[in-house]
Design an enzyme around this catalytic site. Structure first.
Site, PDB file in Angstrom:
ATOM      1  N   TYR A  16       0.830  -1.211   0.000  1.00 12.99           N
ATOM      2  CA  TYR A  16       0.000   0.000   0.000  1.00 12.99           C
ATOM      3  C   TYR A  16       0.864   1.261   0.000  1.00 12.99           C
ATOM      4  O   TYR A  16       0.638   2.196  -0.788  1.00 12.99           O
ATOM      5  CB  TYR A  16      -0.905   0.027   1.238  1.00 12.99           C
ATOM      6  CG  TYR A  16      -2.132  -0.850   1.182  1.00 12.99           C
ATOM      7  CD1 TYR A  16      -2.315  -1.801   0.188  1.00 12.99           C
ATOM      8  CD2 TYR A  16      -3.121  -0.728   2.159  1.00 12.99           C
ATOM      9  CE1 TYR A  16      -3.449  -2.590   0.163  1.00 12.99           C
ATOM     10  CE2 TYR A  16      -4.253  -1.517   2.147  1.00 12.99           C
ATOM     11  CZ  TYR A  16      -4.416  -2.454   1.150  1.00 12.99           C
ATOM     12  OH  TYR A  16      -5.537  -3.240   1.145  1.00 12.99           O
ATOM     13  N   GLU A  38      -9.949   4.594   8.955  1.00 16.23           N
ATOM     14  CA  GLU A  38     -10.317   3.245   8.514  1.00 16.23           C
ATOM     15  C   GLU A  38     -11.153   2.516   9.562  1.00 16.23           C
ATOM     16  O   GLU A  38     -12.187   1.973   9.258  1.00 16.23           O
ATOM     17  CB  GLU A  38      -9.056   2.462   8.155  1.00 16.23           C
ATOM     18  CG  GLU A  38      -8.390   3.043   6.913  1.00 16.23           C
ATOM     19  CD  GLU A  38      -7.163   2.276   6.502  1.00 16.23           C
ATOM     20  OE1 GLU A  38      -7.155   1.736   5.388  1.00 16.23           O
ATOM     21  OE2 GLU A  38      -6.206   2.223   7.282  1.00 16.23           O
ATOM     22  N   ARG A  72      -5.552  -3.048  13.345  1.00 20.34           N
ATOM     23  CA  ARG A  72      -6.787  -3.071  14.128  1.00 20.34           C
ATOM     24  C   ARG A  72      -6.560  -3.066  15.630  1.00 20.34           C
ATOM     25  O   ARG A  72      -7.502  -3.085  16.401  1.00 20.34           O
ATOM     26  CB  ARG A  72      -7.612  -4.295  13.739  1.00 20.34           C
ATOM     27  CG  ARG A  72      -7.900  -4.357  12.250  1.00 20.34           C
ATOM     28  CD  ARG A  72      -8.757  -5.543  11.876  1.00 20.34           C
ATOM     29  NE  ARG A  72      -8.914  -5.624  10.424  1.00 20.34           N
ATOM     30  CZ  ARG A  72      -9.719  -6.453   9.802  1.00 20.34           C
ATOM     31  NH1 ARG A  72     -10.450  -7.299  10.506  1.00 20.34           N
ATOM     32  NH2 ARG A  72      -9.793  -6.472   8.487  1.00 20.34           N
TER      33      ARG A  72
END
Length: 205
Positions: free
Chosen positions: A57, A147, A153
């Site tokens: 990314y 996000e 996470r």
């Protein structure tokens, strides 16, 4: 309202032409026709050399910025708009490098060559990163993004908060005034995505 444009459909092998190549022009013509921007965001990495979210990314974000600098795409499409995610990859951190490379390539200053058409989002996962983004990149080129169940996470043990809760960083940075925060949260998005208001109005919102 907008589209996602994958600059590497090969999934980490980079077999497609650069974004400034005429290969992509049919998409750009439609973007201009419908007055919509594109987020430049790759898909997953099929190449084991590149971790999808940690390397692929960020590589793609940085590569897109450099391709735009090398080319003259915005001479052909002055109304084209791109959002480069994840704070622009390495670009803000190495802004001096890109300014210098543009100079060597006999390109205009980046504020004229790039920043009428290229924007960066705030998916950067720590306070110093957002501070740098807000200090280096003009506020008119920064769009809020968070996000929340994105690339990372977990909870940061240093802060006790989720890494990807980017609103906290926008609220805490000393490099934005309240008026500038409003641009980041809303004003810039309405300018870059002009069909957004039309879509919301059509839904009665």
């Amino acid at each position: 309202v907008g589209i996602n444009l994958n600059p590497d459909p090969s999934g980490g092998h980079w077999t497609s032409p650069p974004l400034t190549d005429r290969h992509w022009y049919p998409i750009y013509e439609k973007m201009v026709e419908y007055d919509i921007p594109a987020m430049v965001h790759v898909s997953t990495s099929c190449n084991p050399c590149f971790h999808t979210t940690g390397a692929h990314y960020i590589n793609a974000d940085t590569t897109a910025v450099m391709q735009f600098i090398q080319g003259d795409l915005f001479k052909d499409f002055p109304a084209l708009r791109f959002v480069v995610p994840h704070g622009g990859g390495a670009a803000p951190y190495h802004w001096g490098r890109y300014r210098g490379l543009a100079q060597e390539l006999k390109k205009p200053l980046l504020k004229d060559h790039l920043l009428h058409n290229v924007f960066f989002d705030t998916c950067v996962y720590h306070q110093p990163g957002v501070d740098l983004l807000a200090k280096v990149i003009p506020v008119d080129n920064i769009l809020f993004a968070s996000e929340m169940i994105g690339a990372v996470r977990g909870i940061d043990p240093e802060t006790g908060h989720h890494y990807d809760d980017t609103k906290r960083y926008i609220e805490s940075t000393v490099n934005l005034t309240p008026e500038e925060r409003q641009k980041v949260y809303e004003g810039n998005a309405r300018r870059v995505y002009p069909r957004l208001d039309k879509a919301l109005k059509a839904r009665g919102r």
